[in-house]
Enzyme design. Structure first.
Site, short mmCIF file in Angstrom:
data_model
loop_
_atom_site.label_atom_id
_atom_site.label_comp_id
_atom_site.label_asym_id
_atom_site.label_seq_id
_atom_site.Cartn_x
_atom_site.Cartn_y
_atom_site.Cartn_z
N ASP A 20 0.81 -1.23 0.00
CA ASP A 20 0.00 0.00 0.00
C ASP A 20 0.84 1.28 0.00
OD1 ASP A 20 -2.23 -1.69 0.27
OD2 ASP A 20 -1.94 -1.74 2.42
N LYS A 23 2.39 1.73 -5.38
CA LYS A 23 3.10 1.15 -6.54
C LYS A 23 2.31 1.35 -7.83
CE LYS A 23 3.34 -2.96 -4.71
NZ LYS A 23 2.92 -2.66 -3.34
N GLY A 49 -4.36 -4.17 -4.36
CA GLY A 49 -5.21 -3.19 -5.02
C GLY A 49 -4.31 -2.07 -5.50
N GLN A 253 2.04 -6.34 -2.81
CA GLN A 253 2.33 -6.34 -1.37
C GLN A 253 3.68 -5.65 -1.11
OE1 GLN A 253 1.10 -9.63 -2.70
NE2 GLN A 253 -0.84 -8.63 -2.39
P1 IMP Z 1 -3.17 -12.62 2.28
O1 IMP Z 1 -2.17 -12.21 1.27
O2 IMP Z 1 -4.59 -12.29 1.92
O3 IMP Z 1 -3.01 -14.06 2.69
O4 IMP Z 1 -2.88 -11.78 3.62
C1 IMP Z 1 -1.72 -11.96 4.39
C2 IMP Z 1 -1.26 -10.63 5.00
O5 IMP Z 1 -0.81 -9.78 3.96
C3 IMP Z 1 -2.38 -9.87 5.72
O6 IMP Z 1 -1.83 -9.17 6.81
C4 IMP Z 1 -2.85 -8.89 4.68
O7 IMP Z 1 -3.45 -7.75 5.25
C5 IMP Z 1 -1.54 -8.56 3.99
N1 IMP Z 1 -1.75 -8.14 2.60
C6 IMP Z 1 -2.06 -8.90 1.53
N2 IMP Z 1 -2.15 -8.16 0.42
C7 IMP Z 1 -1.88 -6.90 0.79
C8 IMP Z 1 -1.78 -5.67 0.06
O8 IMP Z 1 -1.95 -5.59 -1.15
N3 IMP Z 1 -1.47 -4.58 0.80
C9 IMP Z 1 -1.23 -4.63 2.14
N4 IMP Z 1 -1.31 -5.75 2.85
C10 IMP Z 1 -1.63 -6.88 2.18
#
Ligand code: IMP
Length: 523
Positions: A20, A23, A49, A253
């Site tokens: 976040d 990017k 996102g 991420q």
């Molecule tokens: P997952 O990727 O849905 O399994 O989530 C694992 C961890 O990564 C959680 O703490 C999510 O909030 C975080 N996370 C996953 N995708 C994003 C992103 O695009 N931005 C910020 N945090 C993310």
């Protein structure tokens, strides 16, 4: 203005924090000026996102690469084999893009991209119903990558052959039913009827998931919907053009959420570092010529659970924000209008919430409010080990009006003595490097250097030298402490709200390579 070296062919954009950091805007900016032939999303899923704003329009993509908005000028957008694709949400994303008048002639999904199926989403959401949750996005990301490693996963290529798909689907489901049956049936039913699982269209009262319904739904998606013409051996194509065509790798991420380098187990399940990006695209790490690490500063954010030493107001303070507003009879609508008051609020929970509101810190995928903390240079130095020195600063404009800005330069460990590798970390020990292990990091108390803030709005500033001197002092401090080179500063969401520090960058490159002077002068 271009910010990529002339001779670079493969450029990677990664996030140096917890995701976040903006990017999407950076990738869009580089695509617009550098004109890559390919923009690749090599890892992650629709848990991400990426938001792009240009000329008054706002586009958010989740799995489709940000390069898609440049499709009409011949940019190819590739979802690589390291990524995981949920065709249900991908279809919605495509519809939204078509609705926005965006063409997708160059959109390609890898045959090797992992397939997120209803069982993955259900499993993710069931696990997250427990008290020891990770705070995932609930998109099935953990289960889909676990299946891949366990060698029972499905890829988009499998779906192209119905018999193969059915056989693998049945095998993939087998063990999961045992797990499903250990959860409350009412909870399962509730999840199966959520929007992300097609409002119950895969639910079967007796068998939990109706396999025939899954087969029918996905085969129809592939053979009757546009996906049919979008699945390719993208790795083969990218390998064949590497070194000849420009390729932009769009990270998802952040390095601190990387499955190996991040704050495990509070991480995502794919690799978000430059090497992971290269691999997810089917390239070698050595193929990447230039890496840009995106850094939100001088505050940062995290979504979901996990250690966050510089969090303002204490662990997950943001979850108490609304209560605090009620207790202090503060109208949430008044925050933005009176931002100078709330950015300096003595109650740190309200201060953190105010930074979130001013910075619009709500997940682009889940809408969850993000946790807010001060910039952590220990964490930044750690992620720069993987991403290198070139960084892009985003969102300093959010803190215009904040009187005092703390920046973390080290930690003091405040916890029980703990063995870590070949040493013992003791209560009171100073730590100036990042240890990602949860039990240690969550007991690290930050040491701050305090900087005076600035009051001017900076969203329209176009040149580095025109930035407030207080902000320049902070930026110089970041460079000195970490050894970073600041290549660009984003002072607002729009493509035009960008300062390219081309002069500083050019000097460094000229020193490295004399011939570049002609490029920087005449480009
Ligand atoms: P997952 O990727 O849905 O399994 O989530 C694992 C961890 O990564 C959680 O703490 C999510 O909030 C975080 N996370 C996953 N995708 C994003 C992103 O695009 N931005 C910020 N945090 C993310």
């Amino acid at each position: 203005m271009n910010l990529v070296p002339r001779d670079a062919k493969v450029v990677a954009v990664v996030c140096n924090q917890f995701g976040d950091t903006g990017k999407g805007k950076v990738v869009d900016y580089i695509t617009n000026y550098w004109n890559p032939k390919y923009v690749v999303r090599p890892c992650g899923a629709d848990n991400a996102g990426h938001t792009m704003e240009y000329g008054g329009k706002k586009i958010v993509t989740h799995i489709i690469p940000s390069g898609i908005i440049h499709d009409s000028v011949g940019v190819k957008s590739v979802v690589g084999m390291g990524a995981a694709v949920n065709l249900i949400t991908a279809k919605k994303e495509l519809k939204a893009l078509i609705g926005a008048g965006i063409s997708m002639n160059g959109l390609m999904f890898s045959v090797g991209a992992k397939m997120i199926l209803p069982q993955h989403i259900l499993l993710d959401r069931l696990r997250e119903s427990r008290s020891d949750k990770i705070g995932t996005t609930g998109r099935g990301v953990g289960p889909v990558y676990s299946d891949h490693v366990a060698r029972i996963g499905l890829t988009l290529g499998d779906l192209q052959n119905k018999d193969m798909f059915v056989k693998k689907l049945i095998k993939n489901m087998e063990e999961k039913f045992v797990i499903f049956r250990s959860f409350n049936p009412a909870l399962i039913k509730k999840i199966m009827f959520q929007d992300v699982l097609c409002d119950g269209c895969f639910y079967d009262e007796q068998n939990i998931i109706n396999i025939d319904a899954v087969i029918e739904y996905y085969c129809e998606l592939l053979f009757k919907y546009v996906f049919k013409d979008m699945i390719y051996e993208t790795e083969k194509e990218l390998k064949s053009v590497v070194g000849k065509e420009k390729i932009l790798l769009e990270g998802a991420q952040g390095i601190l959420l990387d499955i190996d380098e991040g704050t495990y187990p509070f991480v995502t399940s794919s690799s978000c570092s430059p090497s992971g990006l290269a691999r997810g695209a089917g390239l070698r790490e050595e193929d990447v010529d230039f890496v840009l690490g995106v850094v939100k500063a001088p505050y940062m954010t995290r979504v979901g659970s996990g250690p966050f030493p510089t969090e303002i107001g204490g662990v997950n303070a943001i979850s108490q924000y609304e209560n605090e507003l009620n207790t202090h009879s503060i109208d949430p609508k008044s925050i933005k209008e009176n931002k100078n008051v709330f950015l300096n609020y003595k109650n740190h929970i309200i201060q953190a919430g105010a930074i979130g509101v001013v910075g619009n810190e709500f997940g682009a995928t889940t809408g969850r409010p993000r946790r807010i903390g001060w910039l952590d240079l220990v964490a930044l130095k750690y992620s720069m080990i993987f991403s290198g020195k070139n960084i892009i600063i985003t969102k300093p404009d959010v803190l215009s009006g904040c009187e005092q800005i703390p920046i973390c330069i080290g930690y003091v460990y405040k916890g029980k003595d703990v063995f870590y590798g070949n040493k013992t970390i003791k209560n009171g020990d100073k730590i100036d490097y990042m240890i990602t292990k949860q039990e240690i990091l969550e007991n690290c108390v930050p040491e701050y250097v305090f900087f005076p803030g600035w009051y001017e709005e900076i969203s329209e500033v176009k040149k580095y030298k025109k930035l407030p001197k207080e902000l320049k002092v902070i930026l110089e401090f970041i460079k000195r402490e970490t050894g970073a080179k600041i290549i660009m500063i984003s002072v607002g969401p729009d493509r035009d709200q960008t300062i390219v520090c081309w002069f500083l960058f050019a000097i460094v490159r000229i020193l490295k390579r004399g011939s570049d002077i002609f490029y920087w002068i005449f480009h």
